[in-house]
Write a protein that holds these residues in place. Structure first.
Motif, PDB file in Angstrom:
ATOM      1  N   ASP A 109      19.228   9.792  93.165  1.00  0.00           N
ATOM      2  CA  ASP A 109      17.954  10.333  92.682  1.00  0.00           C
ATOM      3  C   ASP A 109      16.992  10.567  93.846  1.00  0.00           C
ATOM      4  N   ALA A 110      16.983   9.640  94.811  1.00  0.00           N
ATOM      5  CA  ALA A 110      16.094   9.770  95.969  1.00  0.00           C
ATOM      6  C   ALA A 110      16.442  11.031  96.762  1.00  0.00           C
ATOM      7  N   ILE A 111      17.730  11.302  96.910  1.00  0.00           N
ATOM      8  CA  ILE A 111      18.162  12.515  97.614  1.00  0.00           C
ATOM      9  C   ILE A 111      17.748  13.749  96.824  1.00  0.00           C
ATOM     10  N   ASP A 112      17.955  13.721  95.520  1.00  0.00           N
ATOM     11  CA  ASP A 112      17.549  14.844  94.671  1.00  0.00           C
ATOM     12  C   ASP A 112      16.040  15.079  94.772  1.00  0.00           C
ATOM     13  N   LEU A 113      15.272  14.000  94.785  1.00  0.00           N
ATOM     14  CA  LEU A 113      13.822  14.111  94.904  1.00  0.00           C
ATOM     15  C   LEU A 113      13.450  14.729  96.248  1.00  0.00           C
ATOM     16  N   MET A 114      14.104  14.305  97.309  1.00  0.00           N
ATOM     17  CA  MET A 114      13.828  14.853  98.629  1.00  0.00           C
ATOM     18  C   MET A 114      14.123  16.356  98.669  1.00  0.00           C
ATOM     19  N   VAL A 115      15.217  16.766  98.051  1.00  0.00           N
ATOM     20  CA  VAL A 115      15.580  18.192  98.001  1.00  0.00           C
ATOM     21  C   VAL A 115      14.506  18.977  97.242  1.00  0.00           C
ATOM     22  N   LYS A 116      14.072  18.460  96.098  1.00  0.00           N
ATOM     23  CA  LYS A 116      13.033  19.130  95.310  1.00  0.00           C
ATOM     24  C   LYS A 116      11.730  19.235  96.108  1.00  0.00           C
ATOM     25  N   LEU A 117      11.395  18.184  96.841  1.00  0.00           N
ATOM     26  CA  LEU A 117      10.171  18.197  97.636  1.00  0.00           C
ATOM     27  C   LEU A 117      10.275  19.200  98.779  1.00  0.00           C
ATOM     28  N   ARG A 118      11.452  19.324  99.373  1.00  0.00           N
ATOM     29  CA  ARG A 118      11.668  20.339 100.411  1.00  0.00           C
ATOM     30  C   ARG A 118      11.463  21.737  99.846  1.00  0.00           C
ATOM     31  N   GLU A 119      12.028  21.990  98.659  1.00  0.00           N
ATOM     32  CA  GLU A 119      11.869  23.295  98.008  1.00  0.00           C
ATOM     33  C   GLU A 119      10.401  23.582  97.729  1.00  0.00           C
ATOM     34  N   TYR A 148       0.044  14.843  94.708  1.00  0.00           N
ATOM     35  CA  TYR A 148       0.347  13.865  93.654  1.00  0.00           C
ATOM     36  C   TYR A 148       0.709  14.558  92.345  1.00  0.00           C
ATOM     37  N   GLN A 149      -0.066  15.564  91.957  1.00  0.00           N
ATOM     38  CA  GLN A 149       0.200  16.274  90.706  1.00  0.00           C
ATOM     39  C   GLN A 149       1.547  16.997  90.746  1.00  0.00           C
ATOM     40  N   GLN A 150       1.867  17.592  91.896  1.00  0.00           N
ATOM     41  CA  GLN A 150       3.153  18.283  92.022  1.00  0.00           C
ATOM     42  C   GLN A 150       4.311  17.288  91.964  1.00  0.00           C
ATOM     43  N   LEU A 151       4.147  16.163  92.642  1.00  0.00           N
ATOM     44  CA  LEU A 151       5.177  15.120  92.618  1.00  0.00           C
ATOM     45  C   LEU A 151       5.353  14.582  91.210  1.00  0.00           C
ATOM     46  N   LYS A 152       4.251  14.351  90.539  1.00  0.00           N
ATOM     47  CA  LYS A 152       4.301  13.861  89.156  1.00  0.00           C
ATOM     48  C   LYS A 152       5.055  14.852  88.269  1.00  0.00           C
ATOM     49  N   GLY A 153       4.793  16.144  88.470  1.00  0.00           N
ATOM     50  CA  GLY A 153       5.490  17.186  87.717  1.00  0.00           C
ATOM     51  C   GLY A 153       6.992  17.157  87.944  1.00  0.00           C
ATOM     52  N   ILE A 154       7.399  16.941  89.189  1.00  0.00           N
ATOM     53  CA  ILE A 154       8.832  16.846  89.501  1.00  0.00           C
ATOM     54  C   ILE A 154       9.445  15.650  88.789  1.00  0.00           C
ATOM     55  N   LEU A 155       8.776  14.514  88.863  1.00  0.00           N
ATOM     56  CA  LEU A 155       9.314  13.298  88.240  1.00  0.00           C
ATOM     57  C   LEU A 155       9.417  13.444  86.722  1.00  0.00           C
ATOM     58  N   VAL A 156       8.452  14.114  86.120  1.00  0.00           N
ATOM     59  CA  VAL A 156       8.468  14.309  84.666  1.00  0.00           C
ATOM     60  C   VAL A 156       9.512  15.353  84.267  1.00  0.00           C
ATOM     61  N   ASN A 157       9.515  16.492  84.951  1.00  0.00           N
ATOM     62  CA  ASN A 157      10.375  17.606  84.552  1.00  0.00           C
ATOM     63  C   ASN A 157      11.836  17.453  84.961  1.00  0.00           C
ATOM     64  N   TYR A 158      12.086  17.000  86.174  1.00  0.00           N
ATOM     65  CA  TYR A 158      13.462  16.936  86.661  1.00  0.00           C
ATOM     66  C   TYR A 158      14.139  15.593  86.405  1.00  0.00           C
ATOM     67  N   PHE A 159      13.336  14.537  86.384  1.00  0.00           N
ATOM     68  CA  PHE A 159      13.917  13.212  86.181  1.00  0.00           C
ATOM     69  C   PHE A 159      13.643  12.667  84.782  1.00  0.00           C
ATOM     70  N   GLU A 160      12.944  13.469  83.981  1.00  0.00           N
ATOM     71  CA  GLU A 160      12.665  13.147  82.579  1.00  0.00           C
ATOM     72  C   GLU A 160      12.018  11.778  82.410  1.00  0.00           C
ATOM     73  N   LEU A 161      11.035  11.516  83.272  1.00  0.00           N
ATOM     74  CA  LEU A 161      10.302  10.252  83.203  1.00  0.00           C
ATOM     75  C   LEU A 161       9.009  10.455  82.434  1.00  0.00           C
ATOM     76  N   PRO A 162       8.581   9.458  81.673  1.00  0.00           N
ATOM     77  CA  PRO A 162       7.324   9.582  80.928  1.00  0.00           C
ATOM     78  C   PRO A 162       6.143   9.652  81.895  1.00  0.00           C
ATOM     79  N   GLU A 163       5.286  10.628  81.660  1.00  0.00           N
ATOM     80  CA  GLU A 163       4.135  10.857  82.544  1.00  0.00           C
ATOM     81  C   GLU A 163       3.247   9.620  82.670  1.00  0.00           C
TER      82      GLU A 163
END
Length: 80
Positions: A40-50, A6-21
């Motif tokens: 965005d969903a595809i980009d998120l999937m790619v980041k999660l794979r990495e 959850y924390q890693q996913l939250k970090g991706i959403l905040v840092n890469y998608f510039e969403l408020p924490e």
């Protein structure tokens, strides 16, 4: 384990998608509340794979609606 994911996913959403924490909770809808689109969903999937080195199937991502759904899916893949 789930809280780490959850924390890693939250970090991706905040840092890469510039969403408020403060907008991101396990119940947050990715599409309705965070306004992610299919690109965005595809980009998120790619980041999660990495991040996880897991082979995330695009079809499994079609079922995902919330942040918590992503965490659950990743945990299932890690345990498989």
């Amino acid at each position: 384990m789930k809280s780490d994911i959850y924390q890693q996913l939250k970090g991706i959403l905040v840092n890469y998608f510039e969403l408020p924490e403060n907008m991101i909770t396990p119940e947050t809808d990715l599409y309705e509340e965070l306004e992610l689109d299919s690109i965005d969903a595809i980009d998120l999937m790619v980041k999660l794979r990495e991040l996880t080195d897991l082979d995330i199937e695009p079809d499994s991502f079609k079922q995902i609606r919330t942040v918590g759904d992503v965490v659950d899916e990743l945990q299932q893949l890690m345990e498989a």
